[in-house]
Motif scaffolding. Structure first.
Motif, PDB file in Angstrom:
ATOM      1  N   ARG A 134      19.058  54.311  89.179  1.00 30.50           N
ATOM      2  CA  ARG A 134      17.927  55.111  89.663  1.00 30.50           C
ATOM      3  C   ARG A 134      17.924  55.168  91.187  1.00 30.50           C
ATOM      4  N   SER A 135      18.171  54.036  91.827  1.00 29.57           N
ATOM      5  CA  SER A 135      18.217  54.016  93.295  1.00 29.57           C
ATOM      6  C   SER A 135      19.353  54.884  93.816  1.00 29.57           C
ATOM      7  N   ASP A 136      20.522  54.804  93.156  1.00 30.82           N
ATOM      8  CA  ASP A 136      21.648  55.652  93.556  1.00 30.82           C
ATOM      9  C   ASP A 136      21.308  57.124  93.374  1.00 30.82           C
ATOM     10  N   PHE A 137      20.607  57.444  92.295  1.00 29.26           N
ATOM     11  CA  PHE A 137      20.216  58.837  92.042  1.00 29.26           C
ATOM     12  C   PHE A 137      19.270  59.331  93.146  1.00 29.26           C
ATOM     13  N   LEU A 138      18.298  58.480  93.520  1.00 24.87           N
ATOM     14  CA  LEU A 138      17.355  58.879  94.576  1.00 24.87           C
ATOM     15  C   LEU A 138      18.078  59.091  95.902  1.00 24.87           C
ATOM     16  N   ASP A 139      19.057  58.236  96.198  1.00 25.18           N
ATOM     17  CA  ASP A 139      19.826  58.399  97.434  1.00 25.18           C
ATOM     18  C   ASP A 139      20.648  59.682  97.391  1.00 25.18           C
ATOM     19  N   ALA A 140      21.240  59.982  96.246  1.00 24.90           N
ATOM     20  CA  ALA A 140      22.083  61.173  96.129  1.00 24.90           C
ATOM     21  C   ALA A 140      21.255  62.449  96.252  1.00 24.90           C
ATOM     22  N   VAL A 141      20.056  62.426  95.705  1.00 24.04           N
ATOM     23  CA  VAL A 141      19.202  63.619  95.748  1.00 24.04           C
ATOM     24  C   VAL A 141      18.481  63.716  97.086  1.00 24.04           C
ATOM     25  N   GLY A 142      18.225  62.569  97.722  1.00 20.02           N
ATOM     26  CA  GLY A 142      17.552  62.563  99.016  1.00 20.02           C
ATOM     27  C   GLY A 142      16.035  62.589  98.877  1.00 20.02           C
ATOM     28  N   THR A 143      15.514  61.836  97.940  1.00 14.99           N
ATOM     29  CA  THR A 143      14.061  61.774  97.754  1.00 14.99           C
ATOM     30  C   THR A 143      13.649  60.319  97.544  1.00 14.99           C
ATOM     31  N   THR A 144      12.366  60.104  97.327  1.00  9.28           N
ATOM     32  CA  THR A 144      11.855  58.736  97.161  1.00  9.28           C
ATOM     33  C   THR A 144      11.135  58.602  95.832  1.00  9.28           C
ATOM     34  N   ARG A 145      10.825  57.346  95.473  1.00 11.81           N
ATOM     35  CA  ARG A 145      10.081  57.110  94.229  1.00 11.81           C
ATOM     36  C   ARG A 145       8.683  57.710  94.301  1.00 11.81           C
ATOM     37  N   SER A 146       8.063  57.622  95.479  1.00 10.97           N
ATOM     38  CA  SER A 146       6.710  58.178  95.594  1.00 10.97           C
ATOM     39  C   SER A 146       6.729  59.702  95.411  1.00 10.97           C
ATOM     40  N   ARG A 147       7.785  60.356  95.861  1.00  8.85           N
ATOM     41  CA  ARG A 147       7.909  61.811  95.662  1.00  8.85           C
ATOM     42  C   ARG A 147       8.097  62.119  94.170  1.00  8.85           C
ATOM     43  N   ILE A 148       8.874  61.311  93.485  1.00 10.92           N
ATOM     44  CA  ILE A 148       9.070  61.492  92.039  1.00 10.92           C
ATOM     45  C   ILE A 148       7.742  61.304  91.311  1.00 10.92           C
ATOM     46  N   ASN A 149       6.986  60.268  91.705  1.00  9.44           N
ATOM     47  CA  ASN A 149       5.679  60.034  91.074  1.00  9.44           C
ATOM     48  C   ASN A 149       4.726  61.193  91.337  1.00  9.44           C
ATOM     49  N   HIS A 150       4.760  61.746  92.542  1.00  6.74           N
ATOM     50  CA  HIS A 150       3.913  62.891  92.877  1.00  6.74           C
ATOM     51  C   HIS A 150       4.292  64.115  92.040  1.00  6.74           C
ATOM     52  N   LEU A 151       5.581  64.366  91.904  1.00  9.02           N
ATOM     53  CA  LEU A 151       6.030  65.498  91.085  1.00  9.02           C
ATOM     54  C   LEU A 151       5.656  65.291  89.612  1.00  9.02           C
ATOM     55  N   ARG A 152       5.729  64.048  89.144  1.00  6.37           N
ATOM     56  CA  ARG A 152       5.335  63.745  87.771  1.00  6.37           C
ATOM     57  C   ARG A 152       3.847  64.032  87.566  1.00  6.37           C
ATOM     58  N   LEU A 153       3.036  63.649  88.538  1.00 11.59           N
ATOM     59  CA  LEU A 153       1.599  63.913  88.469  1.00 11.59           C
ATOM     60  C   LEU A 153       1.311  65.416  88.446  1.00 11.59           C
ATOM     61  N   LEU A 154       1.996  66.167  89.303  1.00  8.42           N
ATOM     62  CA  LEU A 154       1.812  67.622  89.324  1.00  8.42           C
ATOM     63  C   LEU A 154       2.232  68.255  88.001  1.00  8.42           C
ATOM     64  N   ARG A 155       3.324  67.759  87.434  1.00 11.15           N
ATOM     65  CA  ARG A 155       3.791  68.286  86.145  1.00 11.15           C
ATOM     66  C   ARG A 155       2.765  68.032  85.053  1.00 11.15           C
ATOM     67  N   ASP A 156       2.219  66.822  85.029  1.00 18.93           N
ATOM     68  CA  ASP A 156       1.225  66.498  84.001  1.00 18.93           C
ATOM     69  C   ASP A 156      -0.046  67.322  84.165  1.00 18.93           C
ATOM     70  N   ARG A 157      -0.466  67.532  85.410  1.00 18.81           N
ATOM     71  CA  ARG A 157      -1.660  68.358  85.648  1.00 18.81           C
ATOM     72  C   ARG A 157      -1.424  69.808  85.229  1.00 18.81           C
TER      73      ARG A 157
END
Length: 114
Positions: free
Chosen positions: A26-49
């Motif tokens: 997961r950490s390698d994936f975040l580094d490869a994509v260039g994002t953070t866990r907090s950004r993933i959590n924010h996108l997850r929240l937006l998707r659920d809403r």
């Protein structure tokens, strides 16, 4: 919050991140994509809403059934309030100020009269 909603690619990014089970990967994936866990959590929240809004916006159409009583349904009448008197139900003794000498008034009542 953002002014523009994220596109489906961002939501696909969240699903890819969720599909990875190993924390190291997961950490390698975040580094490869260039994002953070907090950004993933924010996108997850937006998707659920967005999913919740789409469910709330498209309710299933229900057939309207009009009852014979004009749409009020079967309501029970409200019972009337009980009549209450101003006197108490049980009187145990008279009030304490009926001729007895109370502690407060003892000196005034027993004083010498002119």
């Amino acid at each position: 919050m953002e002014s523009n909603p994220p596109d489906d690619a961002a939501f696909r990014l969240v699903e890819q991140y969720d599909s990875i089970e190993d924390p190291g990967l997961r950490s390698d994936f975040l580094d490869a994509v260039g994002t953070t866990r907090s950004r993933i959590n924010h996108l997850r929240l937006l998707r659920d809403r967005a999913a919740a809004r789409s469910i709330a916006a498209d309710p299933e159409p229900e057939e309207e059934v009009t009852p014979a009583d004009g749409g009020k349904g079967a309501r029970r009448p409200v019972p009337p309030l009980p009549n209450r008197s101003r006197t108490p139900d049980v009187i145990t003794r008279p009030p304490n100020n009926t001729g007895g000498i109370s502690r407060r008034n003892r000196r005034r009542r027993n004083r010498e009269r002119p």
